[in-house]
Design an enzyme around this catalytic site. Structure first.
Site, PDB file in Angstrom:
ATOM      1  CG  ASN A 194      -0.636   8.332   6.140  1.00 23.99           C
ATOM      2  OD1 ASN A 194      -0.554   7.118   6.179  1.00 23.99           O
ATOM      3  ND2 ASN A 194      -1.788   8.944   6.159  1.00 23.99           N
TER       4      ASN A 194
ATOM      5  CG  PHE B 155      -3.095   6.984   9.655  1.00 24.60           C
ATOM      6  CD1 PHE B 155      -4.443   7.003   9.931  1.00 24.60           C
ATOM      7  CD2 PHE B 155      -2.581   5.906   8.959  1.00 24.60           C
ATOM      8  CE1 PHE B 155      -5.276   5.982   9.535  1.00 24.60           C
ATOM      9  CE2 PHE B 155      -3.404   4.869   8.541  1.00 24.60           C
ATOM     10  CZ  PHE B 155      -4.767   4.909   8.840  1.00 24.60           C
TER      11      PHE B 155
ATOM     12  NE  ARG C  36     -14.591  29.568  51.068  1.00 20.42           N
ATOM     13  CZ  ARG C  36     -15.793  29.044  51.286  1.00 20.42           C
ATOM     14  NH1 ARG C  36     -15.906  27.792  51.729  1.00 20.42           N
ATOM     15  NH2 ARG C  36     -16.874  29.759  51.094  1.00 20.42           N
TER      16      ARG C  36
ATOM     17  CG  HIS D 237      -3.948  14.042  -0.552  1.00 20.63           C
ATOM     18  ND1 HIS D 237      -4.133  13.400  -1.750  1.00 20.63           N
ATOM     19  CD2 HIS D 237      -4.231  13.126   0.414  1.00 20.63           C
ATOM     20  CE1 HIS D 237      -4.510  12.146  -1.531  1.00 20.63           C
ATOM     21  NE2 HIS D 237      -4.593  11.960  -0.230  1.00 20.63           N
TER      22      HIS D 237
ATOM     23  CD  GLU E  33      -8.922   7.673   4.380  1.00 18.39           C
ATOM     24  OE1 GLU E  33      -9.301   8.858   4.509  1.00 18.39           O
ATOM     25  OE2 GLU E  33      -7.970   7.339   3.671  1.00 18.39           O
TER      26      GLU E  33
ATOM     27  CE1 TYR F 185     -18.152  28.155  48.154  1.00 16.70           C
ATOM     28  CE2 TYR F 185     -18.982  27.098  46.162  1.00 16.70           C
ATOM     29  CZ  TYR F 185     -19.001  27.256  47.541  1.00 16.70           C
ATOM     30  OH  TYR F 185     -19.868  26.510  48.280  1.00 16.70           O
TER      31      TYR F 185
ATOM     32  CE1 TYR G  86      -3.380   2.858   0.610  1.00 16.84           C
ATOM     33  CE2 TYR G  86      -1.972   3.489   2.450  1.00 16.84           C
ATOM     34  CZ  TYR G  86      -3.000   3.771   1.574  1.00 16.84           C
ATOM     35  OH  TYR G  86      -3.648   4.964   1.670  1.00 16.84           O
TER      36      TYR G  86
END
Length: 511
Positions: A193, A325, A279, A81, A411, A276, A51
């Site tokens: 990746n 990844f 404190r 991409h 994916e 608060y 791959y």
């Protein structure tokens, strides 16, 4: 800085990303990189189907690519991409991204050539900063989109900032004397990746948040004195019976900062209990410190990890396609950081309200101004703090609980880690300004206290130094003026680390 791929810290990332420290690879890393590449080339010669090496990507993982198309495959991967949109990441984030990719590839599990990795190193050392859009990553196959924009410049494409000028990538490389790289088998995938965009943001955000945690103790201590807080709540005995590490550290910080103060009070002296937000500073600030320490540990594991796919194990003779990844560890922890830092701003804004509100501020003038009505004083500074805190609350909704499948459902679960990291980073920036407003208000309140009784020397050891630093930057407000400038100056005092550094010189290390 010598890059080994094993022991990078967040502080070192900041040194490179923000302060421009130069880097080089260790001899061991070079050996691992070369071994990994030799194994990839061996696989290619055998004609094995692997791959991303001899196949397409994502849903196209079953499409075998011929050897003659290998370089075109890698080039097409980067171009296709590079689909980012929106504002560009800040330069320090992109520099951190480059460093983290170098460190991951230096581990020797990615199969890139040494020449390719040295190209990124040269770009980083010459301060060529690719323009990387901040939107487009799902944080699943890593930060594919932003990393692709980074790699475009390595190829002589895209755009980059060089010596303050935005240039085409090829021109920027030419001016710096760097040859564009021609990607070979596996290299494009190895470069994009990974989780380096989200972890770059994480490093900047964690470093900033840790500084803010200490600065909040300082601003909280100043407010505590201005409101004549009861010191008994910070007694070590109280913390001992609920021994969370962060709570004990926050209480100790408060005791250090307020040591020798004549403005603090004792239980029953004027009042029995504080609200608060005074404190419970150890409990709230302490829980935030514990969260930051946890997130820091996770991020430092991530920045020293191999996060691409497939991974090369030359010693075992294996190439394994896995899921390192996936950004889930970073995504969840960036959401955690967002919630923690949002709470830091939340409690600080309530302390600001107590300082300016005449019903709550222990006899101080309304909105900390003389001639109220003619002057509005610090009334509207609380509005700004409230707006920032409200924005933080909306940004604190977790991104990591969402998932939209991609690549034709190959994916099918994604982390949204970069979105989580962007939100956390924005919350850190907002909280910085809230704390700057608290410093502004607390110093003004103390000026009025000095008129009633005491003087600068009656402040605590740490708060005295903090007050001096504030007044070195902004003067007391005698009548209304534009306060955004003052807030900006005080925000810089905090962000630069100068406030914490100088106060620690007076009291010792704050945790």
């Amino acid at each position: 800085m010598i890059i080994k791929g094993e022991d990078l810290t967040i502080e070192e990332v900041v040194n490179v990303a923000v302060r421009g420290e130069k880097v080089r690879l260790s001899d061991t890393a070079i050996e691992k990189i070369n071994n990994s590449r030799r194994y990839v080339e061996k696989i290619i010669k055998k004609g094995e189907i692997v791959y991303g090496v001899t196949t397409g990507f994502g849903k196209f993982c079953n499409v075998v690519i011929s050897p003659e198309d290998t370089k075109k495959l890698q080039r097409n991967l980067i171009r296709s991409h590079a689909t980012g949109v929106g504002e560009y990441f800040p330069e320090e984030v992109v520099r951190a991204m480059m460093l983290l990719r170098i460190n991951a590839l230096a581990k020797g599990y990615s199969g890139v050539r040494l020449l390719t990795l040295e190209t990124i190193i040269k770009m980083l050392n010459e301060n060529i900063v690719p323009l990387v859009p901040s939107q487009g990553s799902l944080g699943a196959s890593g930060d594919l989109v932003p990393l692709a924009h980074m790699v475009l410049v390595m190829m002589g494409e895209g755009e980059a900032i060089y010596k303050g000028e935005v240039l085409p990538g090829r021109i920027a490389l030419e001016r710096a004397g760097i040859e564009p790289v021609v990607l070979e088998a596996k290299e494009g995938l190895a470069l994009i990746n990974g989780t380096q965009a989200m972890t770059a943001l994480a490093c900047v955000s964690v470093a900033g948040a840790i500084n803010l945690s200490k600065a909040a103790d300082i601003s909280g201590a100043l407010t505590f004195e201005a409101l004549n807080g009861i010191i008994d709540a910070f007694d070590e005995k109280v913390q001992r019976v609920r021994p969370h590490r962060g709570q004990r550290a926050a209480a100790e910080n408060m005791r250090k900062l307020l040591d020798k103060s004549k403005f603090i009070t004792r239980q029953g002296q004027y009042k029995v209990q504080d609200a608060y937000v005074l404190r419970c500073i150890p409990q709230v600030h302490g829980a935030i410190k514990d969260a930051l320490n946890h997130v820091k540990n996770v991020v430092e594991i991530e920045i020293n990890s191999a996060t691409d796919n497939p991974l090369i194990f030359p010693e075992e003779g294996k190439i394994i396609s896995g899921g390192n990844f996936h950004g889930e560890p970073v995504a969840i922890n960036m959401d955690y950081l967002a919630i923690a830092v949002s709470e830091l701003s939340n409690i600080a804004e309530r302390r600001i309200e107590r300082l300016v509100n005449p019903s709550l501020n222990e006899g101080l003038p309304a909105f900390l101004t003389r001639n109220g009505g003619l002057n509005s004083g610090l009334m509207i500074s609380q509005y700004t703090a409230a707006a920032l805190v409200s924005e933080n609350k909306t940004l604190s909704f977790p991104a990591s609980v969402d998932s939209i499948p991609s690549s034709a459902n190959q994916e099918d679960h994604v982390s949204m880690g970069t979105i989580a990291a962007k939100k956390a980073w924005k919350i850190v920036e907002n909280t910085l300004n809230v704390l700057a407003i608290e410093l502004l208000c607390a110093a003004q309140a103390l000026d009025f206290r000095f008129e009633e009784r005491g003087c600068l020397s009656d402040l605590g050891k740490g708060t005295r130094r903090a007050y001096e630093l504030i007044r070195d930057v902004v003067p007391k407000i005698e009548e209304d003026r534009v306060l955004s400038r003052d807030i900006k100056k005080l925000a810089h005092l905090i962000k630069s680390g100068e406030l914490v550094k100088k106060v620690e010189e007076a009291v010792g290390t704050l945790e």
